[in-house]
Design a protein around this motif. Sequence first.
Motif, mmCIF file in Angstrom:
data_model
loop_
_atom_site.group_PDB
_atom_site.id
_atom_site.type_symbol
_atom_site.label_atom_id
_atom_site.label_comp_id
_atom_site.label_asym_id
_atom_site.label_seq_id
_atom_site.Cartn_x
_atom_site.Cartn_y
_atom_site.Cartn_z
ATOM 1 N N GLY A 13 0.822 -1.219 0.000
ATOM 2 C CA GLY A 13 0.000 0.000 0.000
ATOM 3 C C GLY A 13 0.847 1.255 0.000
ATOM 4 N N LEU A 14 1.903 1.242 0.817
ATOM 5 C CA LEU A 14 2.796 2.411 0.852
ATOM 6 C C LEU A 14 3.539 2.573 -0.471
ATOM 7 C CD1 LEU A 14 4.254 2.192 4.474
ATOM 8 C CD2 LEU A 14 2.610 3.868 3.573
ATOM 9 N N SER A 15 3.927 1.466 -1.066
ATOM 10 C CA SER A 15 4.588 1.545 -2.370
ATOM 11 C C SER A 15 3.648 2.120 -3.418
ATOM 12 C CB SER A 15 5.073 0.165 -2.820
ATOM 13 O OG SER A 15 6.148 -0.259 -2.037
ATOM 14 N N ALA A 16 2.403 1.675 -3.398
ATOM 15 C CA ALA A 16 1.410 2.192 -4.345
ATOM 16 C C ALA A 16 1.163 3.682 -4.098
ATOM 17 C CB ALA A 16 0.101 1.401 -4.233
ATOM 18 N N ALA A 17 1.054 4.062 -2.834
ATOM 19 C CA ALA A 17 0.831 5.479 -2.506
ATOM 20 C C ALA A 17 2.045 6.315 -2.921
ATOM 21 C CB ALA A 17 0.563 5.636 -1.012
ATOM 22 N N GLY A 18 3.238 5.776 -2.686
ATOM 23 C CA GLY A 18 4.457 6.491 -3.097
ATOM 24 C C GLY A 18 4.528 6.660 -4.600
ATOM 25 N N THR A 19 4.141 5.615 -5.321
ATOM 26 C CA THR A 19 4.120 5.697 -6.782
ATOM 27 C C THR A 19 3.131 6.754 -7.242
ATOM 28 O OG1 THR A 19 4.796 3.406 -7.030
ATOM 29 C CG2 THR A 19 3.660 4.401 -8.900
ATOM 30 N N ALA A 21 2.000 9.336 -5.525
ATOM 31 C CA ALA A 21 2.484 10.668 -5.147
ATOM 32 C C ALA A 21 3.618 11.114 -6.065
ATOM 33 C CB ALA A 21 2.957 10.661 -3.692
ATOM 34 N N GLY A 22 4.519 10.198 -6.387
ATOM 35 C CA GLY A 22 5.619 10.531 -7.312
ATOM 36 C C GLY A 22 5.089 10.907 -8.680
ATOM 37 N N PHE A 23 4.093 10.145 -9.141
ATOM 38 C CA PHE A 23 3.480 10.446 -10.439
ATOM 39 C C PHE A 23 2.824 11.828 -10.415
ATOM 40 C CE2 PHE A 23 -0.339 10.330 -13.181
ATOM 41 C CZ PHE A 23 0.287 10.223 -14.406
ATOM 42 N N ALA A 24 2.082 12.108 -9.351
ATOM 43 C CA ALA A 24 1.400 13.408 -9.247
ATOM 44 C C ALA A 24 2.424 14.546 -9.207
ATOM 45 C CB ALA A 24 0.517 13.439 -8.002
ATOM 46 N N GLY A 25 3.506 14.349 -8.465
ATOM 47 C CA GLY A 25 4.550 15.376 -8.395
ATOM 48 C C GLY A 25 5.211 15.599 -9.743
ATOM 49 N N GLN A 26 5.534 14.510 -10.417
ATOM 50 C CA GLN A 26 6.135 14.619 -11.747
ATOM 51 C C GLN A 26 5.171 15.290 -12.720
ATOM 52 O OE1 GLN A 26 9.097 13.862 -13.303
ATOM 53 N NE2 GLN A 26 9.970 13.589 -11.260
ATOM 54 N N TYR A 158 4.840 15.116 -20.962
ATOM 55 C CA TYR A 158 4.583 14.217 -19.850
ATOM 56 C C TYR A 158 5.561 13.045 -19.791
ATOM 57 C CZ TYR A 158 0.472 17.049 -19.644
ATOM 58 O OH TYR A 158 -0.353 18.124 -19.553
ATOM 59 N N LEU A 159 6.704 13.216 -20.423
ATOM 60 C CA LEU A 159 7.689 12.147 -20.447
ATOM 61 C C LEU A 159 8.176 11.807 -19.045
ATOM 62 C CD1 LEU A 159 9.200 10.291 -22.343
ATOM 63 C CD2 LEU A 159 10.977 12.014 -22.514
ATOM 64 N N GLY A 160 8.490 12.805 -18.248
ATOM 65 C CA GLY A 160 8.978 12.568 -16.881
ATOM 66 C C GLY A 160 7.928 11.929 -16.004
ATOM 67 N N ALA A 161 6.687 12.380 -16.117
ATOM 68 C CA ALA A 161 5.612 11.806 -15.309
ATOM 69 C C ALA A 161 5.363 10.361 -15.710
ATOM 70 C CB ALA A 161 4.341 12.637 -15.468
ATOM 71 N N GLY A 162 5.391 10.087 -16.984
ATOM 72 C CA GLY A 162 5.196 8.712 -17.453
ATOM 73 C C GLY A 162 6.314 7.805 -16.978
ATOM 74 N N ALA A 163 7.540 8.311 -17.023
ATOM 75 C CA ALA A 163 8.678 7.519 -16.553
ATOM 76 C C ALA A 163 8.557 7.245 -15.065
ATOM 77 C CB ALA A 163 9.987 8.250 -16.853
ATOM 78 N N SER A 164 8.119 8.234 -14.296
ATOM 79 C CA SER A 164 7.930 8.049 -12.860
ATOM 80 C C SER A 164 6.860 7.004 -12.585
ATOM 81 C CB SER A 164 7.534 9.388 -12.223
ATOM 82 O OG SER A 164 7.237 9.212 -10.853
ATOM 83 N N LEU A 165 5.769 7.050 -13.332
ATOM 84 C CA LEU A 165 4.691 6.078 -13.158
ATOM 85 C C LEU A 165 5.179 4.670 -13.508
ATOM 86 C CD1 LEU A 165 1.722 5.549 -12.498
ATOM 87 C CD2 LEU A 165 1.198 5.982 -14.894
ATOM 88 N N LEU A 166 5.900 4.535 -14.617
ATOM 89 C CA LEU A 166 6.403 3.223 -15.012
ATOM 90 C C LEU A 166 7.394 2.670 -13.994
ATOM 91 C CD1 LEU A 166 6.901 3.636 -18.849
ATOM 92 C CD2 LEU A 166 5.187 2.246 -17.678
#
Length: 187
Positions: A13-19, A21-26, A158-166
């Motif tokens: 759950g924390l990993s999913a939330a971190g992902t 949050a990272g995606f939203a930030g990116q 959105y290249l950076g956000a996509g990379a963060s999500l992946l």
Amino acid sequence: MSGMSTAAIISLGLSAAGTAAGFAGQLQQQQARQQAAAAAAAQSVYQAQVAFQNQELMRRRADDALQQGRTAEESSRRLTQQRLGAQAARLVAQGTDLEGSPTDILGDTAAAGEVDALTLRAHAAREAYGYQVAGVGYSNTGVLETTRALNAIDSPAYLGAGASLLSGASTLAEKWRNFQLNNGQGH
């Protein structure tokens, strides 16, 4: 999933939330970059338009300098013809035959007048050339600014956000796989 420990579920759950949050930030960073790029593109488009207008102004100034040079050259030649006519009239009025040294005087006047006319032409050509060179500089600036605008517009938003999500999804999938393997082995 019944065999998963509470710690494993919390970790996933924390990993999913971190992902997320990272995606939203990116995503926010990319949107800010895109807005900055759009502003830079607009500025470059404006600078390109100014440069191309300045190029046109330099072309017109060059044309005007050449026209003024032609007019000054023609005026100089007319003035020379008037001087020659006045000199010839004075010589004839004095009873001088227009052969020999009097013709040398008229020839010198004609030559000096032609030098003046050609000097005016050369000055106008140099002035026009200066404007033409400035126009080429403005044209190059316009092309550069247009290229900058196109590059700013074409940058991937959105290249950076996509990379963060992946990356986050890959990490989450790896953890999930490890938990599945560990649960299958009786851990």
